[in-house]
Scaffold this motif. Structure first.
Motif, short mmCIF file in Angstrom:
data_model
loop_
_atom_site.label_atom_id
_atom_site.label_comp_id
_atom_site.label_asym_id
_atom_site.label_seq_id
_atom_site.Cartn_x
_atom_site.Cartn_y
_atom_site.Cartn_z
N MET A 1 0.84 -1.17 0.00
CA MET A 1 0.00 0.00 0.00
C MET A 1 0.89 1.24 0.00
O MET A 1 1.87 1.32 0.74
N LYS A 2 0.53 2.20 -0.83
CA LYS A 2 1.32 3.43 -0.92
C LYS A 2 1.18 4.24 0.36
O LYS A 2 0.16 4.17 1.05
N ALA A 3 2.21 4.98 0.67
CA ALA A 3 2.21 5.79 1.89
C ALA A 3 1.09 6.81 1.89
O ALA A 3 0.47 7.07 2.92
N SER A 4 0.80 7.41 0.73
CA SER A 4 -0.27 8.41 0.68
C SER A 4 -1.63 7.79 0.96
O SER A 4 -2.45 8.38 1.67
N THR A 5 -1.86 6.59 0.46
CA THR A 5 -3.12 5.90 0.71
C THR A 5 -3.24 5.53 2.19
O THR A 5 -4.29 5.72 2.81
N LYS A 6 -2.16 5.01 2.75
CA LYS A 6 -2.15 4.62 4.16
C LYS A 6 -2.40 5.84 5.05
O LYS A 6 -3.20 5.80 5.98
N ALA A 7 -1.72 6.96 4.75
CA ALA A 7 -1.88 8.18 5.55
C ALA A 7 -3.30 8.73 5.43
O ALA A 7 -3.89 9.16 6.42
N ALA A 8 -3.85 8.71 4.23
CA ALA A 8 -5.21 9.21 4.03
C ALA A 8 -6.22 8.35 4.78
O ALA A 8 -7.16 8.87 5.39
N LEU A 9 -6.03 7.04 4.76
CA LEU A 9 -6.94 6.14 5.48
C LEU A 9 -6.85 6.36 7.00
O LEU A 9 -7.89 6.35 7.68
N ILE A 10 -5.66 6.54 7.51
CA ILE A 10 -5.51 6.78 8.94
C ILE A 10 -6.16 8.10 9.32
O ILE A 10 -6.87 8.19 10.32
N SER A 11 -5.96 9.14 8.50
CA SER A 11 -6.58 10.44 8.79
C SER A 11 -8.10 10.36 8.65
O SER A 11 -8.82 11.04 9.37
N ALA A 12 -8.58 9.53 7.74
CA ALA A 12 -10.03 9.43 7.53
C ALA A 12 -10.71 8.58 8.58
O ALA A 12 -11.79 8.92 9.05
N LEU A 13 -10.09 7.47 8.96
CA LEU A 13 -10.77 6.50 9.82
C LEU A 13 -10.44 6.63 11.30
O LEU A 13 -11.20 6.16 12.14
N VAL A 14 -9.30 7.23 11.63
CA VAL A 14 -8.92 7.31 13.04
C VAL A 14 -9.12 8.74 13.55
O VAL A 14 -10.00 8.99 14.37
N PHE A 15 -8.32 9.67 13.08
CA PHE A 15 -8.43 11.06 13.50
C PHE A 15 -7.66 11.93 12.51
O PHE A 15 -6.60 11.52 12.03
N PRO A 16 -8.17 13.12 12.21
CA PRO A 16 -7.47 13.97 11.22
C PRO A 16 -6.08 14.36 11.70
O PRO A 16 -5.88 14.73 12.84
N LEU A 18 -3.45 12.34 11.94
CA LEU A 18 -2.62 11.20 12.36
C LEU A 18 -1.91 10.55 11.17
O LEU A 18 -0.84 9.99 11.33
N GLY A 19 -2.50 10.65 10.01
CA GLY A 19 -1.86 10.10 8.82
C GLY A 19 -0.56 10.83 8.49
O GLY A 19 0.35 10.25 7.89
N HIS A 20 -0.47 12.08 8.90
CA HIS A 20 0.76 12.83 8.65
C HIS A 20 1.93 12.25 9.45
O HIS A 20 3.08 12.39 9.03
N LEU A 21 1.63 11.60 10.56
CA LEU A 21 2.70 10.97 11.34
C LEU A 21 3.33 9.82 10.56
O LEU A 21 4.52 9.56 10.68
N VAL A 22 2.50 9.11 9.78
CA VAL A 22 3.01 8.03 8.93
C VAL A 22 3.97 8.60 7.89
O VAL A 22 4.97 7.99 7.55
N LEU A 23 3.64 9.81 7.40
CA LEU A 23 4.48 10.45 6.39
C LEU A 23 5.65 11.23 7.01
O LEU A 23 6.39 11.90 6.31
N ARG A 24 5.78 11.13 8.34
CA ARG A 24 6.82 11.83 9.09
C ARG A 24 6.72 13.34 8.94
O ARG A 24 7.71 14.05 8.78
N LYS A 25 5.49 13.84 8.97
CA LYS A 25 5.21 15.27 8.91
C LYS A 25 4.38 15.66 10.14
O LYS A 25 3.26 16.14 10.05
#
Length: 111
Positions: A1-16, A18-25
């Motif tokens: 799974m691409k990092a952008s997809t994983k980050a978007a899913l985490i931000s969408a399903l968990v909390f806005p 949080l996906g940026h943490l996966v991208l180290r931002k």
């Protein structure tokens, strides 16, 4: 799974944000996490205050344990005001913005 997809899913399903943490931002993610968390806490506090008030009225016997009457009382409580509408808007904007930004950052970092 691409990092952008994983980050978007985490931000969408968990909390806005949080996906940026996966991208180290993390700092950029805080721009979404902090306002969304404050808005969620405000909304939660408002709901809990109303529930506490209604439970007190039910316990005292001034409000019968009738779902229709309780719903009328909830609607009459004035929960639809500027502050709650603004907090709801902040939540929605942060959620959508975090998803879009995570996708954009992931795609930009992939290049």
């Amino acid at each position: 799974m691409k990092a952008s997809t994983k980050a978007a899913l985490i931000s969408a399903l968990v909390f806005p944000g949080l996906g940026h943490l996966v991208l180290r931002k993390g700092k950029r993610g805080l721009l979404f996490i902090v306002p969304a968390a404050l808005a969620v806490f405000y909304l939660l506090r408002s709901v809990l205050q109303l529930v506490d008030q209604l439970m007190e009225e039910v316990n005292r016997g001034t409000l019968p344990l009738d779902p229709a009457l309780i719903l009328e009382r909830v609607n009459a409580a004035g929960g639809d005001n500027f502050a709650t509408n603004l907090a709801s808007l902040v939540c929605i904007v942060c959620w959508v913005g975090a998803i879009a930004d995570a996708i954009w950052l992931g795609r930009r970092n992939a290049k």
